[in-house]
Design an enzyme around this catalytic site. Structure first.
Site, PDB file in Angstrom:
ATOM      1  N   GLY A   1       0.795  -1.218   0.000  1.00  0.00           N
ATOM      2  CA  GLY A   1       0.000   0.000   0.000  1.00  0.00           C
ATOM      3  C   GLY A   1       0.824   1.263   0.000  1.00  0.00           C
ATOM      4  CB  SER A   2       4.459   1.861  -0.214  1.00  0.00           C
ATOM      5  OG  SER A   2       4.823   1.122  -1.374  1.00  0.00           O
ATOM      6  N   GLY A   3       2.265   2.649  -2.615  1.00  0.00           N
ATOM      7  CA  GLY A   3       2.181   3.382  -3.859  1.00  0.00           C
ATOM      8  C   GLY A   3       3.424   3.251  -4.713  1.00  0.00           C
ATOM      9  CG  LEU A   4       6.983   3.427  -3.252  1.00  0.00           C
ATOM     10  CD1 LEU A   4       8.203   3.294  -2.357  1.00  0.00           C
ATOM     11  CD2 LEU A   4       7.102   4.669  -4.122  1.00  0.00           C
ATOM     12  N   GLY A   5       4.381   0.257  -5.959  1.00  0.00           N
ATOM     13  CA  GLY A   5       4.260  -0.994  -6.702  1.00  0.00           C
ATOM     14  C   GLY A   5       4.815  -2.185  -5.964  1.00  0.00           C
ATOM     15  CB  SER A   6       5.370  -2.830  -2.341  1.00  0.00           C
ATOM     16  OG  SER A   6       4.037  -2.631  -1.922  1.00  0.00           O
ATOM     17  CB  SER A   7       1.535  -6.107  -4.282  1.00  0.00           C
ATOM     18  OG  SER A   7       1.111  -5.726  -2.998  1.00  0.00           O
TER      19      SER A   7
ATOM     20  CG  ASP B   1       2.902  -1.276 -10.261  1.00  0.00           C
ATOM     21  OD1 ASP B   1       3.165  -0.168 -10.764  1.00  0.00           O
ATOM     22  OD2 ASP B   1       2.031  -1.437  -9.384  1.00  0.00           O
TER      23      ASP B   1
END
Length: 342
Positions: free
Chosen positions: A110-116, A160
Site C-alpha cells: 500500500g506504499s504506492g511504489l508498486g510493492s506487491s 508495475d
C-alpha cells in the site's frame, strides 16, 4: 543451492491508471515511470522432506504445506503461493517441489511504489534462476501480471510488473490483448542528477488498499463516465509530455506536467485524494514545492514533490512536522536480477 533475487520499486511519474483494463484495452495507455534503489527480495532454497515453507519475513507470516497436496491460495502469503503454484503447473509438469521460499521488502504494502507487483517479479526471478527457466524480461513481466491479476484476481494495472522487470526510466505503451511495449529512455547525466536532487519522497504513514480506487476507475470507464474518461485521456497525454521533458531536460515544463497529471488523476476517482493528502500538499507548496503527486493509485502511501535542490532541506523539515517520514533514494537503471549461492 540458495537463490536470491531482488526487483526495484518504482515511482509513477505520469500516466498511471491508463495501464488498467478496460481503459488500455479500448483506448490504449501510456505510462512514464522510473525505478529506485529500494527493493523487494525473494530467496528460494531446497526444503525439508515433502514440505514447502512460505515465509514473509518482514510481516512475520509463515505457512508450511505438504507437497502432496495442492497449495491453498489466499491469505497473507498469497503472492508467494501464487507464484509457486503457477511455476509448478506451467514449467514443472504439475510437480510441487519441496522448497523454502522467503521474501521481504523495503516498502510496506500500500506504499504506492508498486510493492506487491514488484514482489511477484522478485519471486518469479528467483524461480527462473533456481529452475533455469527460459524466460526473458517480457515473459517474466507478463507472467507476473497473469499471476497477480488473473490467477489471484487482484485489481491493478500492468506498469508495475514491467517497471520492476526492466528497471530504469521507461516510457510504456499498453494495448488490447495484453500487448505491451517498453521503451527504455537514455537520460542525460545532468538531467538524471538534477531530477534526483529535486525530488522529495514523503511517506504519509498511511498504507492504503488500491483495489477500491482501481475498481472505481474501471467502473467509470466501463460505465462511460465521460469526465473520468477525459481525465484518463489527459493522464495519457501527460505521460507523453513527461517523456519529452525528461529527454530534453526541460525541467520547468516537467514540473507543470507532473502537477497537471496529479490534477487530472484526482478526477478519475473520488478517493484518490483526501484531507490528509490535501493538507500535506498545502504545507509542501508553502515550503518550496513546485509540483506534487501521489505515487500509485492514491489515497495514501508515498507522495512526491519537486522543488529546487537548495530548498530540499526546508521542504523536508516542513514535511516531517506533518508526522510522516522522508525516504532517501536514488534512481536505478537495473531491473530484476538474481544470483546463486552454492
Amino acid at each position: 543451492m540458495i537463490v536470491r533475487a531482488r526487483a526495484p520499486l518504482r515511482l509513477g511519474l505520469a500516466g498511471g491508471g491508463t495501464d488498467v483494463s478496460p481503459y488500455c484495452d479500448v483506448y490504449s495507455g501510456r505510462v512514464m515511470n522510473v525505478t529506485i534503489d529500494r527493493y523487494a527480495y525473494a530467496i528460494v532454497a531446497a526444503g525439508n522432506g515433502r514440505e514447502t515453507c512460505f515465509h514473509a519475513l518482514d510481516v512475520r507470516h509463515e505457512e508450511t504445506h505438504s507437497c502432496d497436496n495442492n497449495v491453498a491460495g489466499g491469505g497473507p502469503l498469497q503472492l508467494l503461493k501464487g507464484v509457486y503454484a503457477r511455476v509448478s503447473r506451467d514449467f514443472l509438469r504439475g510437480e510441487q517441489p519441496s522448497l523454502s521460499v522467503k521474501t521481504f521488502s523495503d516498502a510496506p504494502p500500500g506504499s504506492g511504489l508498486g510493492s506487491s507487483s514488484t514482489m511477484v517479479v522478485a519471486l518469479l526471478q528467483a524461480f527462473v534462476e533456481y529452475f533455469s527457466l527460459p524466460l526473458g524480461e517480457y515473459e517474466v513481466a507478463q507472467l507476473a501480471y497473469d499471476i497477480e491479476r488473473k490467477d489471484l484476481k487482484l485489481a491493478g494495472g500492468k506498469q508495475d510488473q514491467y517497471a520492476a522487470t526492466f528497471g530504469g526510466f521507461n516510457f510504456m505503451e499498453f494495448y488490447a490483448d495484453d500487448r505491451v511495449i517498453v521503451n527504455p529512455l537514455r537520460i542525460k547525466d545532468w538531467v538524471w542528477a538534477e531530477l534526483e536532487s529535486s525530488l522529495v519522497l514523503y511517506f504519509t504513514g498511511v498504507s492504503r488498499a488500491s483495489a477500491d480506487i482501481i475498481d472505481q476507475q474501471s467502473r467509470n470507464v466501463g460505465d462511460k463516465n465521460q469526465a473520468s474518461i477525459d481525465a484518463m485521456h489527459q493522464l495519457k497525454d501527460e505521460a507523453i509530455q513527461m517523456k519529452e521533458c525528461i529527454l530534453k531536460g526541460d525541467l520547468r515544463r516537467l514540473e507543470s506536467t507532473l502537477q497537471a497529471g496529479w490534477v487530472a488523476k484526482k478526477k478519475t476517482a473520488t478517493s484518490i485524494s483526501n484531507p490528509l493528502i490535501e493538507q500535506v500538499e498545502k504545507v509542501a507548496f508553502a515550503n518550496g514545492a513546485r509540483a506534487a503527486k501521489v505515487s500509485g493509485a492514491g489515497g495514501g502511501g508515498f507522495m512526491m514533490f519537486l522543488c529546487s535542490p537548495e530548498q530540499r532541506i526546508g521542504l523536508t523539515r516542513a514535511l516531517l512536522e506533518q508526522g510522516g517520514s522522508v525516504l532517501d533514494f536514488h534512481f536505478t537503471q537495473q531491473g530484476a536480477t538474481s544470483w546463486r549461492i552454492t
